[in-house]
Design a protein around this motif. Structure first.
Motif, short mmCIF file in Angstrom:
data_model
loop_
_atom_site.label_atom_id
_atom_site.label_comp_id
_atom_site.label_asym_id
_atom_site.label_seq_id
_atom_site.Cartn_x
_atom_site.Cartn_y
_atom_site.Cartn_z
N MET A 170 -2.14 8.42 -4.49
CA MET A 170 -2.28 8.00 -2.78
C MET A 170 -1.45 9.12 -2.77
SD MET A 170 -4.11 5.57 -2.38
CE MET A 170 -3.71 5.55 -0.71
N PRO A 171 -2.26 10.18 -1.69
CA PRO A 171 -1.21 11.24 -0.91
C PRO A 171 -0.41 10.63 0.28
CG PRO A 171 -3.50 10.55 0.53
CD PRO A 171 -4.32 9.61 -1.16
N ALA B 278 1.27 10.29 3.71
CA ALA B 278 0.98 9.99 5.28
C ALA B 278 2.23 11.30 6.53
CB ALA B 278 0.82 8.93 5.99
N LEU C 209 -2.71 13.88 5.75
CA LEU C 209 -2.49 14.06 4.43
C LEU C 209 -1.99 15.03 3.85
CD1 LEU C 209 -5.84 11.02 4.04
CD2 LEU C 209 -2.78 10.29 4.86
N GLU D 94 -1.06 16.15 -0.69
CA GLU D 94 -0.50 15.84 -1.88
C GLU D 94 -0.81 16.30 -2.63
OE1 GLU D 94 -1.62 11.76 -5.00
OE2 GLU D 94 -3.57 12.91 -4.61
N ARG E 182 -10.12 10.37 5.66
CA ARG E 182 -10.65 9.63 4.47
C ARG E 182 -11.09 10.91 2.70
NH1 ARG E 182 -14.15 5.57 6.11
NH2 ARG E 182 -14.34 5.95 7.86
N TRP E 183 -9.13 10.16 2.32
CA TRP E 183 -9.67 11.34 1.03
C TRP E 183 -10.12 10.87 0.06
CZ3 TRP E 183 -5.45 14.82 0.46
CH2 TRP E 183 -5.02 15.06 -0.84
N GLU F 90 -8.62 14.18 -4.21
CA GLU F 90 -8.44 14.16 -4.39
C GLU F 90 -8.10 15.24 -6.17
OE1 GLU F 90 -6.60 11.19 -5.18
OE2 GLU F 90 -5.74 11.36 -6.66
#
Lengths: 381, 262
Positions: free
Chosen positions: B1-2, B4, B17, B19, B36-37, B42
């Protein structure tokens, strides 16, 4: 009460297209029929003055069969020379839709001078769909409206030339000839759909507020907000600042009127205002606060309005002269509206003229305790 | 999960976001893509330090009244790079985000290790008028944007609540501020594309109906010096949503060979 005859100049037709606005192909428009219709509609306006109507209302809409008056000033120009007494109310010019709003100042002044000071100048933003037809950015709508209105009012009231340097409109020389005849300028009306921002804006400037095709409950609410705003600005709203536009069908009997209303008035809502959903809500046309209010209490789409709802909520009035008189009491006595704008459609030109005459003879005289009053004195400027 | 993050960019609050580890990669989303990740991001985050901000007025970023022109957004992203302390980044933009990315590249190619544009809009193309997206309802938009409509589900709103509808309206307004007229382009941009000095990859869906490969993709390929064009056979306007793995791999491969981001 004052009575204004209102016309959309519709191109009445049936069709299966998803929208009567913006995308309904103009191949459906028959200019030969248009010639007949325009001239009948103009005759109806002239007839209205002869019958005693106090004002004649034209308006601006683009690319649709609902109302074929893309230029209200052109229609007003035809009326000023064919009438002598009635006010000519242009309800109104879509200010944000103009790239050169000084043109509005010029044209209204021309009409005012030629008519001997009978012009009422409505300022509108234009309804949602106009932003698709004109490609004007709807996120600029409100700011352009305020800026154009300021420019026009200054052009009418300040000696020129002066420079104007706005965000959207810039002129090194504002100096329109002619100047308007009425002083300080022709009355300005705000036909609107009840946004808080416009109510405030109009109340502050004593500009009459006109509600078009709105349920009675909502009219009562907005009138209340308008009156309150006027008090906050230190004065009491005159009843001639509260104007309503509701279609009326009066006939020999309730049953006859009902039949005509069902057939001809409902076309305006069910077909005339049928709109592809995105055209109702161009982004940024409304403030987010207005949008949230709307979503919390979504109104029936006109295209889905049933006759029973329209009757119950007061979108229209029909009946024998006695019934119509009773129903109009709600507007005159309860809502305290000073001016009633009415469109009439009997299904044919001849029948429409008959309804107009019946209304003028059997309804109007019962609401004439203010016959001696000039409804434009002290309001709209 | 990125992760925030809430940032303030010269006084403008934004939601972002973030990551991954590796060279910096700034992703600029298209209309409806804010926050919208998805598999595309990913996968990139395996190789890059991915920064995925929402444009002002989109997703979790509040509207910014000062934004009046697409160049305002481009300058905003130069400010974002400054605020992040990123001297050079790989800049990846999709559709509307691709337009912003191209504007950035014409201003400051020296800040870019590479530029990837995925089906960008933003230039006037001879022989093409972008379909007027603001006049479309959701089903029409889905058919216009996606070759595979199932891919649209990833962007579907969670519900029809007032909050969700207000967000959509706010996003539409933020887009309209800069893209209503001229619709989806800046008349000045095409002439300026020749200034882009960053190595550039154009990713294009073979079935794009918003900005078709011919003539749009071909025009971009001609105007940006040395640009490579990579076509995605099973995509419409949004290959990063329709073929996320292939699109992410194409981006990674291109950017890895062009280092210097950080």
């Amino acid at each position: 009460m004052k009575f204004y005859y209102f016309h959309l100049m519709p191109y009445i037709m049936d069709h299966d297209a998803p929208s009567s606005w913006v995308t309904l192909s103009n191949r459906h428009y028959d200019p030969g029929l248009g010639h007949t219709l325009y001239n009948q509609y103009l005759d109806q306006f002239e007839h209205a003055e002869r019958l005693g109507w106090d004002g004649l209302c034209v308006n601006e809409h683009h690319q649709n069969c609902y109302g074929t008056m893309p230029s209200p000033n052109v229609m007003a120009a035809m009326l000023v020379r064919r009438t002598t007494r009635a006010k000519i109310a242009i309800l109104g010019n879509g200010l944000p839709l103009r790239d050169n709003p000084l043109r509005v100042a010029e044209e209204i002044a021309m009409l005012d001078v030629v008519s001997g000071g009978r012009v009422i100048s409505g300022f509108v933003r234009g309804i949602s769909a106009e932003y698709f037809s004109t490609a004007i950015n709807p996120t600029h709508s409100r700011a352009r409206f305020y800026e154009a209105a300021e420019l026009i009012l200054r052009a009418w009231t300040e000696e020129g030339p002066f420079p104007f340097d706005g965000r959207f409109y810039r002129y090194p020389y504002v100096n329109p000839w002619p100047r308007p005849l009425q002083k300080p300028h022709p009355p300005v009306w705000c036909p609107s759909q009840g946004s808080t921002e416009t109510v405030e804006w109009a109340a502050k400037r004593r500009f009459p507020y006109l509600m078009v095709f709105t349920p009675i409950k909502r009219i009562a609410q907005i009138y209340g907000e308008y009156r309150e705003a006027c008090e906050r600005y230190g004065y009491q709203a005159s009843r001639y600042q509260l104007t309503v536009n509701v279609p009326v069908v009066v006939a020999e009997s309730d049953a006859k009127a009902r039949e005509l209303a069902q057939k001809h008035v409902m076309w305006v809502f069910n077909v005339g205002l049928r709109m592809h959903p995105p055209f109702w809500r161009p982004p940024g046309y409304m403030t987010e606060a207005s949008l949230r209010r709307l979503l919390a209490n979504p109104p029936t789409l006109p295209s889905e309005l049933t006759f029973e709802e329209a009757e119950r909520d007061g979108y229209l009035i029909y009946g024998s002269p006695a019934t119509v008189r009773d129903k109009l009491r709600i507007f005159a006595d309860e809502l305290q509206a000073g001016i009633l704008c009415t469109a009439m459609n009997g299904g044919s030109h001849e029948r429409t003229l008959e309804l107009m005459q019946l209304f003028a003879e059997e309804v109007m005289p019962h609401f004439r305790e203010d016959a001696h009053v000039d409804e434009t004195a002290g309001v709209g400027r | 999960m990125p992760a925030a993050r809430e940032l303030s960019i010269r006084g403008t609050p934004i939601h972002m976001l973030q990551e991954g580890r590796g060279p910096a990669l700034l992703f600029l989303h298209g209309a409806g893509g804010a926050g919208r990740w998805l598999p595309f991001q990913e996968r990139l985050a395996k190789t890059f330090s991915v920064y995925f901000p929402s444009h002002p007025g989109h997703g979790g970023s509040p509207a910014a009244e000062w934004i009046e022109h697409i160049s305002d957004l481009a300058f905003h992203y130069l400010d974002v790079l400054d605020a992040l302390g990123v001297e050079r980044a790989h800049l990846v933009g999709a559709s509307f985000g691709g337009w912003i990315a191209a504007e950035v590249a014409t201003m400051a190619s020296h800040r870019l290790a590479s530029l990837v544009l995925i089906d960008p809009v933003g230039i006037r193309v001879d022989g093409w008028i972008y379909p007027f997206l603001f006049g479309m309802d959701i089903p029409e938009i889905v058919t216009t944007v996606f070759h595979n409509p199932m891919a649209a589900l990833a962007l579907a709103p969670p519900d029809q609540s007032i909050e969700t509808l207000a967000l959509q309206y706010r996003q539409g307004a933020a887009l309209a501020r800069v893209a209503w007229n001229p619709h989806l382009y800046d008349p000045l941009l095409r002439r300026r594309l020749g200034r882009i000095a960053a190595p550039t990859l154009l990713c294009w869906g073979a079935h794009d109906k918003v900005a078709p490969l011919a003539p749009c993709g071909e025009t971009w390929a001609r105007e940006i010096p040395g640009a490579r064009l990579r076509v995605f056979a099973d995509s419409g306007h949004v290959p990063h949503l329709e073929e996320p793995d292939a699109a992410a791999d194409a981006v990674s491969e291109f950017c890895r060979l062009r280092g210097g981001a950080g």
